[in-house]
Write a protein that holds these residues in place. Sequence first.
Motif, PDB file in Angstrom:
ATOM      1  N   LEU A  41      -3.983 -59.240  16.528  1.00  0.00           N
ATOM      2  CA  LEU A  41      -4.034 -60.165  15.385  1.00  0.00           C
ATOM      3  C   LEU A  41      -2.703 -60.208  14.647  1.00  0.00           C
ATOM      4  O   LEU A  41      -2.297 -61.251  14.139  1.00  0.00           O
ATOM      5  CB  LEU A  41      -5.113 -59.736  14.392  1.00  0.00           C
ATOM      6  N   GLY A  44      -0.859 -63.445  19.250  1.00  0.00           N
ATOM      7  CA  GLY A  44      -2.131 -62.792  19.514  1.00  0.00           C
ATOM      8  C   GLY A  44      -2.101 -61.813  20.665  1.00  0.00           C
ATOM      9  O   GLY A  44      -3.148 -61.453  21.208  1.00  0.00           O
ATOM     10  N   SER A  61     -11.457 -65.839  20.451  1.00  0.00           N
ATOM     11  CA  SER A  61     -12.433 -65.952  19.357  1.00  0.00           C
ATOM     12  C   SER A  61     -13.502 -64.861  19.435  1.00  0.00           C
ATOM     13  O   SER A  61     -13.947 -64.360  18.404  1.00  0.00           O
ATOM     14  CB  SER A  61     -13.073 -67.340  19.339  1.00  0.00           C
ATOM     15  N   ARG A 105     -11.924 -61.786  18.006  1.00  0.00           N
ATOM     16  CA  ARG A 105     -11.841 -61.858  16.547  1.00  0.00           C
ATOM     17  C   ARG A 105     -13.211 -61.614  15.931  1.00  0.00           C
ATOM     18  O   ARG A 105     -13.349 -60.899  14.947  1.00  0.00           O
ATOM     19  CB  ARG A 105     -11.290 -63.227  16.109  1.00  0.00           C
ATOM     20  N   ARG A 106     -14.240 -62.186  16.520  1.00  0.00           N
ATOM     21  CA  ARG A 106     -15.596 -62.072  15.961  1.00  0.00           C
ATOM     22  C   ARG A 106     -16.122 -60.639  16.007  1.00  0.00           C
ATOM     23  O   ARG A 106     -16.771 -60.183  15.082  1.00  0.00           O
ATOM     24  CB  ARG A 106     -16.538 -63.021  16.708  1.00  0.00           C
ATOM     25  N   ARG A 125      -5.753 -65.217   9.636  1.00  0.00           N
ATOM     26  CA  ARG A 125      -5.688 -65.468  11.084  1.00  0.00           C
ATOM     27  C   ARG A 125      -7.013 -65.105  11.753  1.00  0.00           C
ATOM     28  O   ARG A 125      -7.471 -65.798  12.649  1.00  0.00           O
ATOM     29  CB  ARG A 125      -4.548 -64.646  11.672  1.00  0.00           C
ATOM     30  N   LEU A 126      -7.628 -64.021  11.298  1.00  0.00           N
ATOM     31  CA  LEU A 126      -8.918 -63.629  11.863  1.00  0.00           C
ATOM     32  C   LEU A 126      -9.975 -64.675  11.551  1.00  0.00           C
ATOM     33  O   LEU A 126     -10.790 -65.030  12.404  1.00  0.00           O
ATOM     34  CB  LEU A 126      -9.353 -62.267  11.320  1.00  0.00           C
ATOM     35  N   GLY A 147      -8.198 -68.341  13.185  1.00  0.00           N
ATOM     36  CA  GLY A 147      -7.610 -68.410  14.511  1.00  0.00           C
ATOM     37  C   GLY A 147      -6.102 -68.575  14.436  1.00  0.00           C
ATOM     38  O   GLY A 147      -5.510 -68.568  13.371  1.00  0.00           O
TER      39      GLY A 147
END
Length: 163
Positions: free
Chosen positions: A20, A25, A73, A76-77, A148-149, A152
């Motif tokens: 992140l 990324g 994604s 990140r989730r 960003r988290l 995106g």
Amino acid sequence: MATAPKKPTPAHRRALLAALADDKGRVPESTNVRVQDAIWLAHWVTEVTNTGRAAAGARWAGYDGPTFLSINSSGRRVLLTEAGHAALHGATPEGRLPENTPWPTAMTLHRDGLIEFRDTVGTVHPNDGDDGVRGPQYAPYLTAIGRRLATGFPQAHRTPETV
């Protein structure tokens, strides 16, 4: 055969949080191979070229250059609890988290570098200023990594005309 983890371990979290922090990324190359394999198996990262194109499609088209793992994604989730997800996605356009964000959630987001505490004039403080008597004195705001988290990477928002 190895099985994909359901939840990230502390080592997986460190690798995903480091990704992140990278402008593209990218998972750091210094990340342990077992960690890289686990986050790949869990589908929390995608293999991409230097231009951000999916490596599998690029190889099919003849690309044989370098590739790297990039958080996606799903990656990140998986870094957020339900409460953390609600807090980050409930932030104001200025980045202020909702007033009802639970204290443990704010502390976890702060520990991961996703939020910072600011006073009314915008000065950043190392904690929420709670002295055990008056309660929190500073409000939680998204950091660049927290934003960003939640939203995106810029490449995730490209339109077909800009690709």
